[in-house]
Design an enzyme around this catalytic site. Sequence first.
Site, PDB file in Angstrom:
ATOM      1  N   CYS B  86      -1.551   2.755   1.010  1.00 58.18           N
ATOM      2  CA  CYS B  86      -1.432   2.218   2.374  1.00 58.18           C
ATOM      3  C   CYS B  86       0.039   1.921   2.686  1.00 58.18           C
ATOM      4  O   CYS B  86       0.834   2.824   2.774  1.00 58.18           O
ATOM      5  CB  CYS B  86      -2.351   1.008   2.535  1.00 58.18           C
ATOM      6  SG  CYS B  86      -2.681   0.591   4.253  1.00 58.18           S
ATOM      7  N   HIS B 196      -7.891   2.829   0.374  1.00 58.22           N
ATOM      8  CA  HIS B 196      -7.745   1.774  -0.633  1.00 58.22           C
ATOM      9  C   HIS B 196      -8.737   1.949  -1.780  1.00 58.22           C
ATOM     10  O   HIS B 196      -9.799   1.324  -1.778  1.00 58.22           O
ATOM     11  CB  HIS B 196      -7.986   0.407   0.016  1.00 58.22           C
ATOM     12  CG  HIS B 196      -6.879  -0.034   0.915  1.00 58.22           C
ATOM     13  ND1 HIS B 196      -5.753  -0.662   0.453  1.00 58.22           N
ATOM     14  CD2 HIS B 196      -6.723   0.077   2.259  1.00 58.22           C
ATOM     15  CE1 HIS B 196      -4.941  -0.932   1.461  1.00 58.22           C
ATOM     16  NE2 HIS B 196      -5.506  -0.500   2.570  1.00 58.22           N
ATOM     17  N   GLU B 198      -8.584   0.649  -4.598  1.00 55.07           N
ATOM     18  CA  GLU B 198      -8.732  -0.624  -5.325  1.00 55.07           C
ATOM     19  C   GLU B 198      -9.870  -1.462  -4.748  1.00 55.07           C
ATOM     20  O   GLU B 198     -10.288  -2.434  -5.363  1.00 55.07           O
ATOM     21  CB  GLU B 198      -7.409  -1.412  -5.320  1.00 55.07           C
ATOM     22  CG  GLU B 198      -7.020  -2.080  -4.000  1.00 55.07           C
ATOM     23  CD  GLU B 198      -6.302  -1.154  -3.020  1.00 55.07           C
ATOM     24  OE1 GLU B 198      -6.437   0.083  -3.150  1.00 55.07           O
ATOM     25  OE2 GLU B 198      -5.621  -1.685  -2.115  1.00 55.07           O
TER      26      GLU B 198
END
Lengths: 80, 226
Positions: B86, B196, B198
């Site tokens: 990002c 993302h 994660e």
Amino acid sequence: MTKARVTVTLKNGVLDPQGKAIEGGLYSLGFEGVESVRQGKVFDVELSGSKKEAEAQLADMCEKLLANTVIEDYAVEIVG
Amino acid sequence: MKSSVILFPGSNRDRDMISALTKISGTAPNLVWHTDTDIPDSDLIVVPGGFSYGDYLRSGAIAARSPVMDEIRKAADKGIRVMGVCNGFQILTEAQLLPGALMRNAGLRFVCKTVKLEVTNAETQFTGQYEKGQIIPCPVAHHDGNFFAEADDLKRIEDNGQVAFRYADGTNPNGSINDIAGIINEAGNVLGMMPHPENLIEPDHGGQQGRGIFESALEIVASEAA
């Protein structure tokens, strides 16, 4: 002291969605004949050196930070 | 495998990244402040998401000129893996560790949703645990994810197999050119991606399909969840 104005604009061919939205806004306000709007940025920079020193420094500043030369062009104008 | 997470003022996805790396590798990453000029020995350096310097000037522009970036550049030149997610992707393009630029979303709105990602190249150092063409869901949350590269650069990126991920099935949330969601550098050890991963590593996230990126990068044997 040297005063300069740096103008950063998107390169031709790079889509400018913000400019398009502004163009739409002008159209909504009833302005006719607006063919295109491109948005950019202006930086007013004051430098302590001479005009000649300032010009070299400003070009370096544009290359290193003020403009992203992948998508933007810049112009430096000494205004005082 | 050791990892490091770089912290900038305004980063806000760093904690999610630290948590993901800790859970997946079993070891907490080193935390490296943006003014540091020394990165501890790492196999993977992660530039996390957020809004470094409030996105002033351009997203990632000011962070990309931080002292720590010289160290990241040196590490990348040595072949150490570097991953930007990002805002981290924006920072890596601004630092010219990756080609192209990330512009305002074509729809002008901040988008926060789950998209579909196609693994375009499954032979990168970050995607080895996926199949080519595999489609995974992945969350995105950004305002400036509209990837752009000039025609020559774009051709090179495509021809070299540098597109790691594309938005699939019409889910491109930002107008990025060729639906590009993530790219690697020419050497293959630097990845930048807008989505993302994660935030897709635990069942409570709604899926664990993001783990494969970290497991590939950290050379961890795939968990049953990958």
